[in-house]
Write a protein that holds these residues in place. Structure first.
Motif: not given
Length: 153
Positions: A3-8, A109-113, A116-124, A143-150
């Protein structure tokens, strides 16, 4: 990926921020939502752009969408007037849940789960220490989708 690497860095607003200013911030940066922080900078709520739109649309049009066709453009152009004099606090739904929060070491995967669970467009992404919570950044769904698709070849 952690998460720390994905956070912007991400735009945040306080509960007492002017609602019109918050709407302009969303529009200018094409944000799906704003992270609302408390007076100490900790995540308090998420204000989705769809919630701001809902405030702009008169209740009678929400109840009967066919009425939207009879509102002329001159009146439609003044919809944002309904934000004047309001704060972000006024725009949050009455039962606003706490925003989803990830720890710095959480996996993608934990961030994605969580997202998805709370249907939020972002996670702090928040780090906790003796002094309290420190916002490291935000992970948006796009951003998460972009990184996962990469990772797909």
């Amino acid at each position: 990926m952690r998460a720390r690497d994905l956070a912007v860095e991400y735009e945040t607003v306080g509960l007492d921020t002017d609602a019109l200013e918050a709407a302009r911030l969303m529009a200018r940066h094409r944000l799906p939502a704003l992270l609302v922080v408390d007076e100490w900078g900790g995540p308090k709520a998420i204000l989705p752009a769809s919630q701001m739109i809902k405030i702009l649309v008169p209740e009678y049009v929400i109840e009967d969408p066919t009425l939207a066709a009879v509102v002329d453009e001159r009146h439609a152009d003044r919809l944002c007037q309904s934000l004047k004099g309001r704060t972000v606090r006024d725009c949050l739904s009455k039962s606003v849940p706490a925003p989803p929060v990830a720890a710095p070491d959480d996996t993608a995967l934990e961030v994605a789960a969580l997202m998805a669970q709370v249907r939020s467009p972002l996670v702090a992404v928040v780090e906790k220490d003796k002094a309290g919570l420190h916002l490291l950044g935000v992970i948006t769904a796009s951003h998460l989708l972009d990184r996962l698709l990469g990772a797909v070849s």
